[in-house]
Scaffold this active site. Structure first.
Site, PDB file in Angstrom:
ATOM      1  N   HIS A 187      -0.774   7.434  -5.016  1.00 37.40           N
ATOM      2  CA  HIS A 187      -0.703   8.716  -4.305  1.00 37.40           C
ATOM      3  C   HIS A 187      -0.986   9.798  -5.346  1.00 37.40           C
ATOM      4  CE1 HIS A 187       0.478  11.884  -1.650  1.00 37.40           C
ATOM      5  NE2 HIS A 187       1.722  12.023  -2.085  1.00 37.40           N
ATOM      6  N   SER A 201      15.990  -4.767  -9.337  1.00 36.26           N
ATOM      7  CA  SER A 201      14.718  -5.442  -9.070  1.00 36.26           C
ATOM      8  C   SER A 201      14.393  -6.517 -10.109  1.00 36.26           C
ATOM      9  CB  SER A 201      13.582  -4.424  -9.045  1.00 36.26           C
ATOM     10  OG  SER A 201      13.787  -3.491  -8.028  1.00 36.26           O
TER      11      SER A 201
END
Ligand code: NAD
Ligand code: MG
Length: 370
Positions: free
Chosen positions: A139, A84
């Site tokens: 989350h 990434s």
């Protein structure tokens, strides 16, 4: 009913050895949802704050790019050698190691996979936090099940878009936003909610609306929804329908169309205008069949009793304990299930059919981390 493709009960053992004893939910549940809109979310509460986004997958890339486009000082924290790194750099983002980013930032948003977050937190983030910093999540799993227990002088909040990362980005670019959940689990500075709402403004969520919850409620309802209805429920329902037709001698291609392909068309109608809109579009014969056979297939008493049992395992930590143990034990059950699914005729027939059909290039799938 026998399930030929599921290697129970042997494989199940994988995740059940010594599941840790995880905390029950004894928290009081909020009575009515409080909503926040753009006027309630002042992005200026981020002024002078540096934001680290840890992980650059589905959510990570969207949060980092949206916050940067909202004028915030953002860095992405990644492992050395991560694929990434060039992607984040190409997007004009600062890239640091996870440790450096955690040290540099005032707000550390943890957007790595939930299964690895606790290790990353303990090793690379916690030692680099200062009093008054904030750690954030999209989350609540690791906070709810106390896999991550931040020290008391740190703010802990959740800013959770109710949609995949690619939508969080594409809606933002279109001048819109994905609705978000906000929760404050630890308010060391007394400003955690303002900061969380400002963060949500920065990723575009305030344009759509923000609902207040707790990380307990978000985690438990999220797990329940995906297990009973969205993933567990839907997949098993379609699979059973497919198997019954094929076992009765009908062509698998036909079974795939009827029980799997058409699911999306029906769900899209419900999503647009509720069950009534779906019923309006289908024939009266189909609607009559819905009333007559729906409760026959899914006997409400039995189904609800089963769902309550699943909910209980979520609330008392049994499910989380198994999943954590499964990850520690090399995911033997998980991997065997994935392998067996790939061999199921509904997957094989479906693949062949989709390749021949117009929708084969549909870009609906969220390919964020690919
Ligand atoms: P993802 O799998 O798309 O991305 C995770 C990223 O973390 C990857 O880029 C991976 O390379 C990186 N990563 C993994 N291990 C790492 C490590 N040790 N150090 C640094 N980076 C590491 O995950 P996602 O779907 O973006 O999920 C991130 C969080 O967002 C989770 O908490 C998830 O529950 C939550 N969430 C996801 C969605 C969704 O639709 N995808 C929606 C709402 C909330
Ligand atoms: Mg979910």
């Amino acid at each position: 009913m026998p399930r030929p493709w599921i290697p129970l009960p042997d494989a199940q053992k994988g995740g059940e050895e010594n599941p840790p004893n995880l905390p029950q939910n004894n928290k009081e549940k909020p009575k009515m949802a409080k909503m926040y809109y753009e006027k309630d979310c002042d992005i200026n509460n981020l002024q002078g704050k540096k934001i680290a986004i840890i992980g650059y997958g589905s959510q990570g890339h969207a949060h980092a790019m949206n916050l940067k486009d909202s004028g915030q000082d953002v860095a992405v924290g990644l492992r050395p050698g991560s694929k990434s790194i060039p992607k984040a750099e190409a997007a004009g983002l600062k890239v640091m190691s996870v440790e450096e980013a955690a040290k540099w930032a005032d707000i550390v948003m943890i957007l790595v996979n939930d299964e690895v977050a606790a290790d990353v937190y303990k090793k690379s983030i916690a030692p680099n936090l200062e009093a008054g910093n904030a750690v954030a999540f999209a989350h609540g799993f690791n906070i709810r099940y106390q896999q991550i227990v931040p020290r008391p002088d740190i703010d802990v909040f959740m800013a959770a878009p109710k949609g995949p990362g690619h939508t969080v980005r594409s809606q933002f670019v279109a001048g819109k936003g994905v609705p978000c959940l906000v929760a404050v689990e630890q308010n060391a500075t007394g400003k955690a909610l303002d900061i969380a709402l400002a963060y949500i403004a920065g990723i575009g969520g305030a344009r759509a609306g923000v609902m207040e919850t707790t990380m307990y409620e978000e985690t438990e309802t999220d797990l329940f929804g995906e297990q009973c209805v969205l993933c567990g429920g839907v997949v098993d329902l379609m699979r059973c329908g497919f198997e019954v037709l094929v076992e009765a001698g009908y062509q698998p291609e036909n079974a795939y169309f009827e029980c799997i392909h058409e699911m999306k068309l029906i769900v899209d109608l419900i999503n647009k205008g509720g069950v009534a809109a779906m019923n309006y579009s289908i024939s009266d014969t189909a609607e009559y069949g819905e009333y007559v056979s729906g409760p026959r297939v899914l006997d409400p008493e039995t189904v609800k009793a089963n769902m309550r049992a699943v909910l209980k395992d979520i609330q008392n930590g049994t499910f989380a304990g198994r999943w954590i143990a499964e990850n520690k034990n090399g995911r033997t059950f998980f991997n065997s299930m994935r392998h067996n699914l790939s061999k199921h005729p509904m997957e094989i027939v479906g693949k062949e059919l989709r390749e021949k059909m117009l929708w084969k290039n549909d870009q609906d799938l969220d390919n964020a981390s690919k």
